[in-house]
Write a protein that holds these residues in place. Structure first.
Motif, PDB file in Angstrom:
ATOM      1  N   GLU A 292       0.853  -1.186   0.000  1.00 25.82           N
ATOM      2  CA  GLU A 292       0.000   0.000   0.000  1.00 25.82           C
ATOM      3  C   GLU A 292       0.889   1.235   0.000  1.00 25.82           C
ATOM      4  OE1 GLU A 292      -3.591   2.178   2.525  1.00 25.82           O
ATOM      5  OE2 GLU A 292      -2.776   0.252   3.189  1.00 25.82           O
ATOM      6  N   TYR A 294       1.598   4.929   0.608  1.00 24.95           N
ATOM      7  CA  TYR A 294       1.028   5.972   1.449  1.00 24.95           C
ATOM      8  C   TYR A 294       1.236   7.365   0.882  1.00 24.95           C
ATOM      9  CZ  TYR A 294       0.408   2.478   5.139  1.00 24.95           C
ATOM     10  OH  TYR A 294       0.018   1.379   5.877  1.00 24.95           O
ATOM     11  N   SER A 309       5.565   3.378   1.903  1.00 24.37           N
ATOM     12  CA  SER A 309       4.583   2.293   1.801  1.00 24.37           C
ATOM     13  C   SER A 309       4.445   1.577   3.133  1.00 24.37           C
ATOM     14  CB  SER A 309       5.012   1.290   0.721  1.00 24.37           C
ATOM     15  OG  SER A 309       6.103   0.511   1.172  1.00 24.37           O
ATOM     16  N   ASP A 310       3.503   0.615   3.171  1.00 24.32           N
ATOM     17  CA  ASP A 310       3.272  -0.132   4.404  1.00 24.32           C
ATOM     18  C   ASP A 310       4.336  -1.189   4.664  1.00 24.32           C
ATOM     19  OD1 ASP A 310       2.623  -1.906   2.404  1.00 24.32           O
ATOM     20  OD2 ASP A 310       0.738  -2.571   3.308  1.00 24.32           O
ATOM     21  N   LYS A 311       5.313  -1.280   3.786  1.00 26.34           N
ATOM     22  CA  LYS A 311       6.413  -2.216   4.003  1.00 26.34           C
ATOM     23  C   LYS A 311       7.445  -1.674   4.986  1.00 26.34           C
ATOM     24  CE  LYS A 311       4.988  -5.423   1.211  1.00 26.34           C
ATOM     25  NZ  LYS A 311       4.563  -6.750   1.721  1.00 26.34           N
ATOM     26  N   GLU A 369       7.618  -1.448  10.168  1.00 23.23           N
ATOM     27  CA  GLU A 369       6.658  -1.983   9.200  1.00 23.23           C
ATOM     28  C   GLU A 369       5.265  -1.991   9.799  1.00 23.23           C
ATOM     29  OE1 GLU A 369       6.056  -5.941   6.332  1.00 23.23           O
ATOM     30  OE2 GLU A 369       7.885  -5.672   7.529  1.00 23.23           O
ATOM     31  N   GLY A 370       4.281  -1.642   8.964  1.00 21.96           N
ATOM     32  CA  GLY A 370       2.900  -1.620   9.405  1.00 21.96           C
ATOM     33  C   GLY A 370       2.414  -0.254   9.826  1.00 21.96           C
ATOM     34  N   SER A 371       3.331   0.660  10.161  1.00 25.23           N
ATOM     35  CA  SER A 371       2.949   2.026  10.498  1.00 25.23           C
ATOM     36  C   SER A 371       2.840   2.847   9.222  1.00 25.23           C
ATOM     37  CB  SER A 371       3.985   2.661  11.436  1.00 25.23           C
ATOM     38  OG  SER A 371       4.015   1.989  12.670  1.00 25.23           O
ATOM     39  N   GLN A 372       2.005   3.868   9.283  1.00 31.52           N
ATOM     40  CA  GLN A 372       1.792   4.712   8.104  1.00 31.52           C
ATOM     41  C   GLN A 372       2.695   5.937   8.175  1.00 31.52           C
ATOM     42  OE1 GLN A 372      -2.291   5.494   7.223  1.00 31.52           O
ATOM     43  NE2 GLN A 372      -1.848   7.082   5.709  1.00 31.52           N
TER      44      GLN A 372
END
Length: 392
Positions: A292, A294, A309-311, A369-372
Motif C-alpha cells: 500500500e 502511502y 509504503s506499508d512495508k 513496518e505496518g505504520s503509516q
C-alpha cells in the motif's frame, strides 16, 4: 450541491505565536486571498477555541500561569503544507502546526466541546487554514469546510455539502473540495463556484493541485479504474491518462504541474507522466510484493522522487525525465548505476520478464513496518522529512 457562507469580520486578534520572526518575513511576501464577508445569522457559526496556553490572561498568580498538562489525544490527520516546510495534525481535541526544520511546534488550538478535526489544510505559512470536523466528537460537521483565520481565532467562512468532505486543497487563488465522487473548485476571494468534476469512487479524497505562480493544474481520479484526469485551467484542456490497470492509490504533482507520479493499489510500480500530452516518461519499481503506497513526493527540482509504503520503507528514485524532454542534461544518465540502478540481468531485457529490467531506488530508509508514514523533501539539500501517523 454546496451552500456558501461568509461571516462578518470582528475586531482582529493577531496571534504572535503563529509565525516566528523569520516566518513573518516570508508571510509578508505571500499574496494572501482577501475574502469578501457578509453577516451571518447563524449563532452557531462561530467556534469558541480555548485561549492559547502559551499566552495566558494577565493578572494571574505564578501558580495559575503554569499551563496544565496537555491531555492525551488521538491523531486524525497529518499533512505537509504546500512547500513542505511545515506540517499540520488534526486531533480529537483540535489541531496543531509544526515547523519541519528546525522541528518545533508553532502553535496549537484545542477546543472545548468535541474538538475533533479530521482535515487540516494549510495555505503555505499564512494564517488561513481549511478545517473539517472528524473523529467521534467532531468540532464541525464532516460535510462542511470551515475557513479558519488564526489572526482572528475564528472561522471567516464555510462551505456546506450534502455528503462528507474527504479532503481539501488550497492555493492562493482557489479552494478545492473533494467529496466521494465529486470535486468542487472555488475562487478564494469570494467563494464563487468555478468548476465541478465527477470522479470514480474516491474515499481517500485523492486530488493534487499545482502551486507554481502560473496557471492551475489539477489532477484527480477519472471515471474509470486506473485512470487519472488532468485539468489545465489556463488552456481549458482536459487530459485523461490510463496510468494503471488497478485502482489509483496515490499520486503527486510537481510544483509547476508538469510532472505527475502515480501508483496503483498493487504498489509495485510508480509511473511518471508528462501532464501536457499524457506521455509516460519513466517507470520505477518499488518492489515485487504488493504494497500500500502511502505517499509520493517530488523534490523541488524534480530530480528525485520519494515513495513511502506499508512495508516500512521509504524509497528515493532518481528521475531522468522532464516534461517535454525525457532525457535532460540536468539529470544524469539512466544507465549510470549510481543514479538509476537496474537489475544485473537488464542486458537481456527482451528475453527475461520485465522485472529484471526494472529501474530501482538509489536510496532506502527502513522504518517500522505496518505504520503509516508520509514523506517529503526537506529544504536543505539531499534531506528527506518522514512523518509517522503513529506520532513518530
Amino acid at each position: 450541491m454546496a451552500t456558501v457562507s461568509a461571516y462578518s469580520n470582528p475586531n482582529p486578534n493577531p496571534n504572535p505565536n503563529f509565525l516566528s520572526a523569520t516566518d513573518q518575513t516570508n508571510h509578508n511576501q505571500e499574496s494572501l486571498p482577501q475574502m469578501q464577508h457578509q453577516p451571518s445569522s447563524d449563532p452557531e457559526s462561530n467556534p469558541t477555541p480555548n485561549t492559547n496556553p502559551d499566552f495566558p490572561p494577565p493578572l494571574l498568580t505564578p501558580s495559575e500561569m503554569v499551563p496544565p498538562a496537555a491531555p492525551p489525544f488521538s491523531l486524525l490527520h497529518l499533512s505537509f503544507n504546500q512547500d513542505h516546510g511545515c506540517f499540520a495534525i488534526g486531533t480529537d481535541h483540535g489541531f496543531r502546526i509544526y515547523n519541519c526544520d528546525p522541528f518545533r511546534e508553532i502553535f496549537r488550538r484545542d477546543f472545548d466541546r468535541g474538538g475533533g478535526i479530521g482535515v487540516v489544510e494549510m495555505l503555505f505559512r499564512c494564517n488561513i487554514l481549511a478545517l473539517v470536523g472528524g473523529g467521534p466528537e467532531p468540532q464541525y460537521p464532516p460535510n462542511k469546510v470551515m475557513i479558519w483565520d488564526d489572526h482572528q481565532s475564528r472561522c471567516i467562512g464555510e462551505l456546506s455539502f450534502r455528503s462528507e468532505v474527504r479532503s481539501v486543497r488550497l492555493r492562493r487563488d482557489r479552494i478545492v473540495v473533494v467529496l466521494e465522487q465529486k470535486i468542487f473548485v472555488y475562487n478564494f476571494a469570494d467563494l464563487k463556484l468555478l468548476h465541478q468534476i465527477e470522479t470514480i469512487a474516491n474515499p481517500k479524497g485523492l486530488c493534487v493541485v499545482s502551486q507554481g505562480a502560473g496557471s492551475l493544474v489539477l489532477v484527480c481520479p477519472g471515471l474509470q479504474k486506473g485512470q487519472v484526469r488532468v485539468e489545465h485551467y489556463a488552456s481549458k484542456r482536459t487530459k485523461f491518462i490510463m496510468a494503471h490497470d488497478s485502482r489509483i492509490a496515490c499520486f503527486a504533482l510537481t510544483q509547476d504541474g508538469q510532472l505527475l507520479a502515480t501508483a496503483s493499489t498493487k504498489g509495485t510500480l510508480v509511473r511518471i507522466f508528462n501532464t501536457v500530452d499524457g506521455s509516460l516518461l519513466q517507470e520505477v519499481r518499488r518492489g515485487a510484493d504488493r504494497a500500500e503506497i502511502y505517499s509520493l513526493a517530488f523534490s523541488s527540482n524534480a530530480q528525485w522522487l520519494a515513495v513511502s509504503s506499508d512495508k516500512g520503507t521509504v524509497h528515493v528514485f532518481s528521475l531522468k525525465s522532464n516534461a517535454g524532454s525525457p532525457c535532460t542534461e540536468r539529470s544524469r544518465s539512466a544507465s549510470d548505476p549510481a543514479t538509476s540502478p537496474h537489475s544485473s540481468l537488464s542486458f537481456i531485457r527482451g528475453v527475461l520478464p520485465k522485472y529484471f529490467s526494472s529501474e530501482w531506488s538509489v536510496a532506502q530508509f527502513r522504518l517500522v513496518e505496518g505504520s503509516q508514514y508520509i514523506v517529503a523533501f526537506g529544504h536543505q539539500k539531499n534531506t528527506v522529512v518522514i512523518l509517522g501517523v503513529d506520532g513518530r
